[in-house]
Motif scaffolding. Sequence first.
Motif, PDB file in Angstrom:
ATOM      1  N   ALA A 145       0.932  -1.225  -0.233  1.00  0.00           N
ATOM      2  CA  ALA A 145       0.003  -0.118  -0.192  1.00  0.00           C
ATOM      3  C   ALA A 145       0.929   1.218  -0.070  1.00  0.00           C
ATOM      4  O   ALA A 145       2.083   1.328   0.327  1.00  0.00           O
ATOM      5  CB  ALA A 145      -0.758  -0.151   1.228  1.00  0.00           C
ATOM      6  N   CYS A 146       0.302   2.140  -0.415  1.00  0.00           N
ATOM      7  CA  CYS A 146       0.994   3.870  -0.433  1.00  0.00           C
ATOM      8  C   CYS A 146       1.278   3.881   0.988  1.00  0.00           C
ATOM      9  O   CYS A 146       0.624   3.593   1.829  1.00  0.00           O
ATOM     10  CB  CYS A 146       0.203   4.821  -1.197  1.00  0.00           C
ATOM     11  SG  CYS A 146       0.957   6.311  -1.142  1.00  0.00           S
ATOM     12  N   GLY A 147       2.451   4.498   1.205  1.00  0.00           N
ATOM     13  CA  GLY A 147       2.932   5.231   2.432  1.00  0.00           C
ATOM     14  C   GLY A 147       1.927   6.057   3.093  1.00  0.00           C
ATOM     15  O   GLY A 147       1.201   6.642   2.412  1.00  0.00           O
ATOM     16  N   HIS A 148       2.143   6.118   4.374  1.00  0.00           N
ATOM     17  CA  HIS A 148       1.075   7.177   5.273  1.00  0.00           C
ATOM     18  C   HIS A 148      -0.437   6.791   5.168  1.00  0.00           C
ATOM     19  O   HIS A 148      -1.216   7.672   5.270  1.00  0.00           O
ATOM     20  CB  HIS A 148       1.493   8.429   4.700  1.00  0.00           C
ATOM     21  CG  HIS A 148       3.034   8.976   5.070  1.00  0.00           C
ATOM     22  ND1 HIS A 148       3.102   9.895   6.129  1.00  0.00           N
ATOM     23  CD2 HIS A 148       3.839   8.616   4.902  1.00  0.00           C
ATOM     24  CE1 HIS A 148       4.517  10.062   6.346  1.00  0.00           C
ATOM     25  NE2 HIS A 148       4.961   9.285   5.143  1.00  0.00           N
ATOM     26  N   THR A 149      -0.614   5.278   4.774  1.00  0.00           N
ATOM     27  CA  THR A 149      -2.067   5.046   4.583  1.00  0.00           C
ATOM     28  C   THR A 149      -2.530   4.090   5.745  1.00  0.00           C
ATOM     29  O   THR A 149      -1.628   3.324   6.305  1.00  0.00           O
ATOM     30  CB  THR A 149      -2.455   4.558   3.302  1.00  0.00           C
ATOM     31  OG1 THR A 149      -1.784   3.236   2.955  1.00  0.00           O
ATOM     32  CG2 THR A 149      -2.366   5.608   1.887  1.00  0.00           C
ATOM     33  N   ARG A 150      -3.699   4.037   6.000  1.00  0.00           N
ATOM     34  CA  ARG A 150      -3.972   3.116   7.047  1.00  0.00           C
ATOM     35  C   ARG A 150      -4.079   1.715   6.525  1.00  0.00           C
ATOM     36  O   ARG A 150      -4.312   1.389   5.441  1.00  0.00           O
ATOM     37  CB  ARG A 150      -5.539   3.597   7.605  1.00  0.00           C
ATOM     38  CG  ARG A 150      -5.313   4.710   8.431  1.00  0.00           C
ATOM     39  CD  ARG A 150      -6.825   4.896   9.067  1.00  0.00           C
ATOM     40  NE  ARG A 150      -7.928   5.109   7.971  1.00  0.00           N
ATOM     41  CZ  ARG A 150      -8.300   6.003   7.640  1.00  0.00           C
ATOM     42  NH1 ARG A 150      -7.829   7.280   7.824  1.00  0.00           N
ATOM     43  NH2 ARG A 150      -9.442   5.967   6.429  1.00  0.00           N
TER      44      ARG A 150
END
Length: 337
Positions: free
Chosen positions: A207-212
Motif C-alpha cells: 500500500a502507499c505510505g502514510h495510509t491506514r
Amino acid sequence: MELSLSAVISSRDGAPPFLPPPQSLQSLHFPPPSSSSSSPSSSLLPHPPKPARCSPLKRFKPLLPATSPRRPFRSAVACSGGSTAPAGDLSPARALRRILELPGVHQGPACFDALSAKLVERAGFDYCFTSGFSISAARLGLPDTGLISYGEMVDQGQQITRAVSIPVIGDADNGYGNAMNVKRTVRGYIRAGFAGIILEDQVSPKACGHTRGRKVVSREEAIIKIKAAADARKETGLDIVIVARTDSRQAISLEEALWRSQAFADAGADVLFIDALASKEEMKAFCEIAPYVPKMANMLEGGGKTPIFNPLELDEIGYKLVAYPLSLIGVSIQAMQ
C-alpha cells in the motif's frame, strides 16, 4: 473500467488528496519564451511566477531553487576543494556515496519520468529519487497499491537514468516477491543505471505510505530480503546503495520499527528509512539508532503523518537524505487541472 481522477491522486483508505502546493514549490518554472517568438498560442500563456527568495545557505538548497544551466555532476572531492574528477570516472552508486560522505543534509525531489528528472537536475540538485506513487499515477493512471510491475518500474527507471547525469535512487517497493525476487530486482536496477534502491518490508500487495491498513512481513523475512539485496550486489561485482525502509511504525509500533532499522543496518543496508514517523521525538529516536548509518527523511508535502521540517531542522535531528515524493507530481496535476 473508468477511473476517476480522485482515485488516482488519492491512495486507498483515507490517504489525503493533493492540497495546493506550498509557495516554495511554485519556483519551478520554464524559462520565458524568446522575444522572437510571437505565435498566438504563446501569447496566451501566463508568465511563470518568479522564484521565491530564500536566505543564502551554502549547504542547503531551497525546494525548489530557480533553474540554472545544466551542469555535470560534481563529486564530493570537487565540492570540498580537492582534485576534480570527471563524472564519467564515477559510477552512479559511487557518486551517491560521495554525497553521503559530505556534511549536512541533502535534498532530493522525486521524479516520475525523464522530463521531471531533467528539471530536477537543471534546478541544481545533486541527486534525485523516483516515486513509485508518482510513476504509477503518471504511467498507468492508477493508485500506488502494488499494481505497477517490476518490469514497468525498470523500464521507466532506464528512461530516467539515461536522461540525467546525477545519481538516481529507485523505488523498488517490497522487491516484487521473496528473497530470490529481491536479488533479481537489485540486479535489474543496477543494469538500469540506478545509484540506489529503496526496499521496504510490506506484504504483497503493498500500500502507499502514510495510509491506514498497511501490513509488514515477519522480522525474519524482512532481514532476509536486505541480506539478499546485499548478496546480489556482491555477486554482480557492481555497487548500488541499499536504502532499507520499514513500514512497521504504523503497522506495529515505533519500538518494532527501531528494532528492524538496527537489524537492517546489521544486514548490510547503507541508508535507513522509517516511513510515517509521527513526531519530532520519534524522528530523533530513529536517528540515534545505528548512528554510523545515514538516515533518510520523507517530507510528504500536501498531507502525511510526518511533520514537515526545513533542511536545517532535519540536519539538526540527524538526517542525511531528504525525499520529497509527491511535490512534483502534485504540482503537475494542479497545472494540468
